[in-house]
Enzyme design. Structure first.
Site, PDB file in Angstrom:
ATOM      1  N   HIS A 147       1.542   4.097  -2.840  1.00 49.90           N
ATOM      2  CA  HIS A 147       1.420   5.996  -2.257  1.00 49.90           C
ATOM      3  C   HIS A 147       2.958   6.386  -3.131  1.00 49.90           C
ATOM      4  O   HIS A 147       3.571   7.431  -3.915  1.00 49.90           O
ATOM      5  CB  HIS A 147       1.114   5.936  -1.448  1.00 49.90           C
ATOM      6  CG  HIS A 147       0.181   6.252  -1.197  1.00 49.90           C
ATOM      7  ND1 HIS A 147      -1.326   7.302  -1.279  1.00 49.90           N
ATOM      8  CD2 HIS A 147      -0.410   5.529   0.909  1.00 49.90           C
ATOM      9  CE1 HIS A 147      -1.854   6.733  -0.163  1.00 49.90           C
ATOM     10  NE2 HIS A 147      -1.596   5.754   0.677  1.00 49.90           N
ATOM     11  N   HIS A 187       3.234   6.637  -6.717  1.00 47.13           N
ATOM     12  CA  HIS A 187       2.557   7.338  -7.209  1.00 47.13           C
ATOM     13  C   HIS A 187       3.251   8.895  -7.677  1.00 47.13           C
ATOM     14  O   HIS A 187       3.122   9.722  -8.323  1.00 47.13           O
ATOM     15  CB  HIS A 187       1.172   7.462  -6.534  1.00 47.13           C
ATOM     16  CG  HIS A 187       0.320   8.155  -7.161  1.00 47.13           C
ATOM     17  ND1 HIS A 187      -0.925   8.598  -6.656  1.00 47.13           N
ATOM     18  CD2 HIS A 187       0.082   8.975  -8.320  1.00 47.13           C
ATOM     19  CE1 HIS A 187      -1.707   9.236  -7.934  1.00 47.13           C
ATOM     20  NE2 HIS A 187      -1.118   9.460  -8.319  1.00 47.13           N
ATOM     21  N   HIS A 212       1.042  -1.054   0.452  1.00 42.63           N
ATOM     22  CA  HIS A 212       0.099   0.373   0.068  1.00 42.63           C
ATOM     23  C   HIS A 212       1.107   1.656   0.049  1.00 42.63           C
ATOM     24  O   HIS A 212       0.529   2.059  -0.873  1.00 42.63           O
ATOM     25  CB  HIS A 212      -1.203   0.084   1.846  1.00 42.63           C
ATOM     26  CG  HIS A 212      -1.814   1.243   1.700  1.00 42.63           C
ATOM     27  ND1 HIS A 212      -3.316   1.159   0.933  1.00 42.63           N
ATOM     28  CD2 HIS A 212      -1.885   2.258   1.955  1.00 42.63           C
ATOM     29  CE1 HIS A 212      -3.959   2.329   1.362  1.00 42.63           C
ATOM     30  NE2 HIS A 212      -3.052   3.033   1.895  1.00 42.63           N
ATOM     31  N   GLU A 213       1.540   1.526   0.857  1.00 42.31           N
ATOM     32  CA  GLU A 213       2.410   2.575   1.068  1.00 42.31           C
ATOM     33  C   GLU A 213       3.746   2.808  -0.105  1.00 42.31           C
ATOM     34  O   GLU A 213       4.138   4.244  -0.800  1.00 42.31           O
ATOM     35  CB  GLU A 213       3.220   2.370   3.068  1.00 42.31           C
ATOM     36  CG  GLU A 213       2.191   2.598   3.879  1.00 42.31           C
ATOM     37  CD  GLU A 213       1.508   4.123   3.178  1.00 42.31           C
ATOM     38  OE1 GLU A 213       1.598   5.390   3.111  1.00 42.31           O
ATOM     39  OE2 GLU A 213       0.666   3.505   4.238  1.00 42.31           O
TER      40      GLU A 213
END
Length: 600
Positions: free
Chosen positions: A394, A397, A390-391
């Protein structure tokens, strides 16, 4: 013997982020901080002159870009050092200084937006022709023009900017309380050993196969918050009043509309999300009934809803193994994406383990021009493996948008902030389920996937509804006392979990421990982002290279160069409709049916 957390100095360097990639030391930080204040003074000199000529406007905007670049670095470094150990007085001071500098900068440049609004549109169009370099700021200027009804005079904007440090008060006080001051009791773990409850350990304790451990952790956590319920209610109430103050100062009908307008999101998106989840609560009730049956309990309590219901299956994952699993799961995103992921693993992007005083939770952050950073408090669980995916979603991105966009448009809006991260989780889950070794592992993973839906789509929507209700209460003049807040939160749990669950009294205090409630109207985007991510991951797995190309180049590289809804449309998902949320909820219902067929 009680297991103690390591001090920061005792953590191996290979598991710490390379904060020195921002600044080698505090002296370098201070030098750049001083330059920021000088630049802020120089920018103040443009007051009253922005409409004079194309050259003057361009000169101001380009200097402001440079200041923003420095300000990001100064603010991120100070706060990340503080987050390494929130009990360290030196870094508390550094964080305070960074906040003070930012407030001074915002005050110094607060004249600009009202002044740009005063420039006639025909004159701005002429400026673009006269100085084509100004065209890089065209979208930014258009966005300013859209905010005209909510922009105040230059003097009033400066006054509002000067309130920034005061406005941060509730969040800062809660953060200090939650990360440095509150202490939780010692309980016995599954092995009968004494262990202190911490933020980082809590989720693992709640997944324990031993019910007494879950119950003790649950009651220990919430009894600790309950001791400070009136203080915490006062902090939360003040934060809500702050939101209402700014929304009214900027001529919005409500604090919700004020918050959503920053990302150009219609309030209907918020209401549609809550309505869609309400319509699909029967699937959650069915899942709770299945959980009760699988756990073989007469009563299903709130401390029973996190533990895996495939009770005799264990999946412990050490950090090095987690990195390999994440790499395998993200293979559909292609070689380029995987090479950036590996760079993050190898080059000091990640601060891995919990230490004494370290900020709880996990996040990705960073400053333009340097690589992203990821804070974890890694425990050896499957959940933390998903947190890593998940991180890093981020982080990558941000990596793409920083590489592709100028600083003006590199930062993406919060509405899309959770999409890339959650898309990574969805791809990882599809990989794990497809490669399950047997029926039991498949059941475990489907249950885990259902928990992602429950915690991200259903639970975050419940949080969003709580925020909506409490802001409405305050806007109507109702006091937000500990009793009122707890009653509202308790009733929402009854609505979302249904009659199959005993809604324990302690859960009424959960509102008091949610840091995101101090970033108002943020959490709904976890739910909308999850829905978009399910749609994107499905598209990537079904369409392959074409979908990956559109996802990376139209979405990840987009920053804020377009409105969030348009960026997602470019990747093939239309969030202006209810369809992605409906589709995600249909997947949830189907997974419940699948799990029912796998549970004896």
């Amino acid at each position: 013997m009680i297991k103690q957390l390591k001090k920061r100095s005792e953590v191996k360097e290979e598991y710490k982020w390379k904060i020195e990639d921002l600044y080698e030391n505090i002296q370098q930080w201070q030098k750049e901080a001083d330059e920021i204040l000088s630049m802020a003074e120089e920018l103040k000199g443009y007051k009253g002159k922005l409409g004079e000529s194309a050259d003057t406007l361009y000169s101001y905007l380009s200097l402001r870009d440079k200041l923003n670049l420095f300000m990001e670095r100064v603010y991120v470094y100070a706060n990340q050092k503080f987050h390494e150990d929130t009990t360290n007085g030196i870094y508390q001071d550094l964080s305070d200084k960074a906040a003070s500098i930012m407030a001074k900068v915002n005050s110094a440049i607060s004249f600009a937006t009202p002044e740009i609004l005063e420039i006639p549109e025909q004159k701005i169009e002429a400026f673009y022709k006269e100085k084509t370099e100004l065209l890089q700021y065209q979208r930014m200027i258009q966005e300013i023009m859209k905010d005209k009804p909510h922009t105040l005079s230059s003097e009033m904007e400066e006054l509002l900017a000067q309130t920034a440090e005061l406005a941060d008060g509730p969040e800062n006080a809660f953060s200090m309380f939650n990360n440095a001051d509150i202490k939780f009791p010692v309980i016995e773990n599954e092995d009968g050993k004494e262990i202190e409850i911490t933020h980082g350990r809590y989720s693992k304790l709640m997944e324990s196969g031993k019910r007494s451990v879950r119950k003790d952790a649950f009651e220990g956590m919430y009894s600790s918050y309950k001791k400070f319920k009136n203080t915490l209610a006062s902090l939360y109430s003040t934060n809500v009043k702050k939101d209402i103050f700014y929304s009214r100062a900027r001529n919005y009908p409500s604090s919700l509309e004020c918050a959503l307008d920053g990302s150009r999101i219609p309030v209907e998106v918020y209401y549609n999300l809550i309505d869609a989840v309400h319509e699909n609560l029967p699937a959650m009730y069915k899942y709770m009934k299945l959980r009760k049956k699988a756990l073989k309990v007469d009563e299903l309590h709130m401390y029973d809803i996190y533990t895996p219901i495939v009770s005799d299956f264990k999946m412990e994952v050490a950090f090095e193994e987690a990195k390999q699993i994440v790499k395998e799961g993200l293979k559909p995103l292609g070689a380029e994406y995987l090479s950036i992921l590996q760079e993050g693993f190898d080059s000091g992007w990640i601060d891995v383990y919990e230490n004494e005083g370290k900020r709880s939770g996990a996040y990705s952050w960073g400053a333009y021009g340097t690589h992203p950073y990821v804070l974890l408090n890694f425990q050896n669980t499957l959940n933390n493996t998903f947190t890593l995916a998940h991180e890093m979603g981020h982080a990558i991105h941000s990596y793409y948008s920083d590489k592709t966009q100028p600083i003006t448009y590199a930062g993406y809006r919060i509405f899309v902030a959770e999409v890339a991260s959650t898309c990574n989780e969805a791809l990882l889950m599809a990989h794990l389920i497809a490669n399950a070794k047997d029926r039991k592992e498949k059941a475990y993973l489907i249950n885990y996937h259902l928990e992602q839906f429950r915690s991200t789509l259903y639970r975050q929507t419940m949080f969003a509804e709580f925020e909506m209700l409490t802001h409405q209460m305050a806007e109507e003049g109702q006091a937000l006392t500990a009793e009122n807040l707890s009653a509202a939160y308790y009733d929402l749990n009854k609505k979302y979990y249904g009659d199959e669950v005993v809604i324990d009294e302690d859960i009424a205090m959960e509102w008091a421990r949610i840091p995101h409630f101090y970033r108002s109207f943020y959490v709904y985007q976890y739910a909308t982002g999850y829905s978009a991510a399910i749609a994107l991951s499905k598209r990537i797995l079904e369409k392959g290279e074409l979908a990956v190309e559109e996802y990376i180049h139209n979405f990840l590289c987009g920053g804020s160069s377009k409105d969030p809804i348009d960026l997602l449309k470019g990747a093939g998902v239309d969030m202006s409709s209810k369809e992605p949320v409906k589709q995600a909820l249909m997947v949830f219902a189907d997974l419940v049916d699948q799990l029912e067929g796998l549970i004896d």
